[in-house]
Write a protein that holds these residues in place. Structure first.
Motif, PDB file in Angstrom:
ATOM      1  N   VAL A  51       0.838  -1.200   0.000  1.00 36.77           N
ATOM      2  CA  VAL A  51       0.000   0.000   0.000  1.00 36.77           C
ATOM      3  C   VAL A  51       0.871   1.248   0.000  1.00 36.77           C
ATOM      4  CG1 VAL A  51      -1.713   1.324   1.298  1.00 36.77           C
ATOM      5  CG2 VAL A  51      -1.929  -1.164   1.125  1.00 36.77           C
ATOM      6  N   ASP A  52       1.872   1.280   0.876  1.00 35.76           N
ATOM      7  CA  ASP A  52       2.718   2.472   0.993  1.00 35.76           C
ATOM      8  C   ASP A  52       3.556   2.710  -0.262  1.00 35.76           C
ATOM      9  OD1 ASP A  52       1.748   2.988   3.509  1.00 35.76           O
ATOM     10  OD2 ASP A  52       3.395   1.983   4.557  1.00 35.76           O
ATOM     11  N   LEU A  77       1.201   3.979  -3.128  1.00 30.47           N
ATOM     12  CA  LEU A  77       0.737   5.353  -2.916  1.00 30.47           C
ATOM     13  C   LEU A  77       1.861   6.355  -3.173  1.00 30.47           C
ATOM     14  CD1 LEU A  77      -1.487   4.928   0.272  1.00 30.47           C
ATOM     15  CD2 LEU A  77      -2.266   5.506  -2.033  1.00 30.47           C
ATOM     16  N   SER A  92     -12.130   6.654  -0.394  1.00 33.95           N
ATOM     17  CA  SER A  92     -11.006   7.477  -0.827  1.00 33.95           C
ATOM     18  C   SER A  92     -10.062   6.649  -1.690  1.00 33.95           C
ATOM     19  CB  SER A  92     -10.245   8.003   0.392  1.00 33.95           C
ATOM     20  OG  SER A  92      -9.586   6.926   1.062  1.00 33.95           O
ATOM     21  N   ARG A  93      -9.138   7.326  -2.346  1.00 36.68           N
ATOM     22  CA  ARG A  93      -8.147   6.619  -3.165  1.00 36.68           C
ATOM     23  C   ARG A  93      -7.303   5.685  -2.300  1.00 36.68           C
ATOM     24  NH1 ARG A  93      -4.585   8.397  -8.256  1.00 36.68           N
ATOM     25  NH2 ARG A  93      -6.683   8.199  -9.085  1.00 36.68           N
ATOM     26  N   GLN A  94      -6.938   6.127  -1.105  1.00 34.97           N
ATOM     27  CA  GLN A  94      -6.154   5.269  -0.218  1.00 34.97           C
ATOM     28  C   GLN A  94      -6.939   4.016   0.164  1.00 34.97           C
ATOM     29  OE1 GLN A  94      -4.110   7.250   2.938  1.00 34.97           O
ATOM     30  NE2 GLN A  94      -3.722   5.380   4.096  1.00 34.97           N
ATOM     31  N   ASP A  95      -8.234   4.169   0.408  1.00 31.91           N
ATOM     32  CA  ASP A  95      -9.074   3.015   0.730  1.00 31.91           C
ATOM     33  C   ASP A  95      -9.115   2.033  -0.440  1.00 31.91           C
ATOM     34  OD1 ASP A  95      -9.728   3.949   3.264  1.00 31.91           O
ATOM     35  OD2 ASP A  95     -11.509   5.009   2.552  1.00 31.91           O
ATOM     36  N   VAL A 126      -6.852   1.642  -2.828  1.00 23.90           N
ATOM     37  CA  VAL A 126      -5.544   0.992  -2.944  1.00 23.90           C
ATOM     38  C   VAL A 126      -5.403  -0.104  -1.892  1.00 23.90           C
ATOM     39  CG1 VAL A 126      -3.053   1.328  -2.653  1.00 23.90           C
ATOM     40  CG2 VAL A 126      -4.384   2.943  -4.025  1.00 23.90           C
ATOM     41  N   SER A 127      -5.792   0.197  -0.664  1.00 28.08           N
ATOM     42  CA  SER A 127      -5.672  -0.779   0.419  1.00 28.08           C
ATOM     43  C   SER A 127      -6.509  -2.025   0.147  1.00 28.08           C
ATOM     44  CB  SER A 127      -6.102  -0.135   1.743  1.00 28.08           C
ATOM     45  OG  SER A 127      -6.007  -1.060   2.805  1.00 28.08           O
TER      46      SER A 127
END
Length: 207
Positions: free
Chosen positions: A48-49, A52, A101-104, A106-107
């Motif tokens: 994930v990191d 991103l 969200s985009r982070q969600d 991706v995760s």
């Protein structure tokens, strides 16, 4: 069959007022010949990191078609509905960009088993012969049947394994997603960015 469905879709589109026709004409019709494997080698074991950190900071709507191509090539279309495309095996994704969200996003793609909604968790069955089978429990049919049907090949929902209930030693739900990890390891950060844009903007690109 595909040609017949395509003709039905074209007739339905032609029957719509022109103002509404554009809402649907860019959606791909359902396909029964989507790929079963990702035809490219692994390039990066994304976390994930790391993903991103590598995603472009800006995206443009003209990459929508490229995102749709990744949606197919990464096998998302085998299990998810997006507009009129895909299969309803996993969660519906048409409006996922409005809810997460985009982070969600991706995760959930990189770590699919981190959070699994209860309806999509896998079932693990151990039989009296010591074998363990993990898959999607199929609930359709007569509950009085002496047989259990389990879909163990998640990219092919029609393929099922039948197990005699008398042979079941244990049956339990496990916190595993049907979606395998690593589906995007053959794609670049730019291609994944296109996929995210596709999910965020919906089946019909904004103009």
């Amino acid at each position: 069959m595909t040609t017949f469905v395509t003709r039905l879709r074209e007739d339905a589109l032609n029957a719509l007022p022109e103002a509404r026709r554009t809402e649907y004409q860019n959606d791909a019709p359902p396909q029964d010949n989507e790929p079963l494997t990702i035809a490219r080698p692994e390039q990066t074991k994304w976390t994930v990191d790391s993903l991103l950190a590598r995603l472009p900071t800006a995206t443009t709507p003209d990459r929508h078609a490229a995102g749709a191509a990744v949606f197919r090539e990464a096998l998302c279309i085998r299990c998810h509905r997006f507009g009129t495309a895909g299969q309803a095996v996993g969660p519906e994704l048409t409006y996922v960009g409005r809810r997460f969200s985009r982070q969600d996003l991706v995760s959930s793609i990189i770590e699919p088993s981190k959070v699994v909604a209860e309806p999509y968790r896998l079932t693990q069955i151990v039989t009296t012969d010591g074998l363990t089978r993990t898959g999607r429990l199929l609930m359709e049919g007569d509950y009085r049947s002496e047989l259990i049907r389990l879909n163990t090949d998640l990219l092919q929902p029609a393929k099922q394994e039948t197990i005699d209930k008398k042979q079941v030693e244990t049956l339990q739900t496990v916190d595993l997603s049907p979606m395998p990890a690593g589906l995007l390891n053959g794609f670049t950060a730019g291609e994944i960015s296109d996929l995210l844009l596709y999910l965020e903007t919906g089946p019909t690109p904004t103009r």
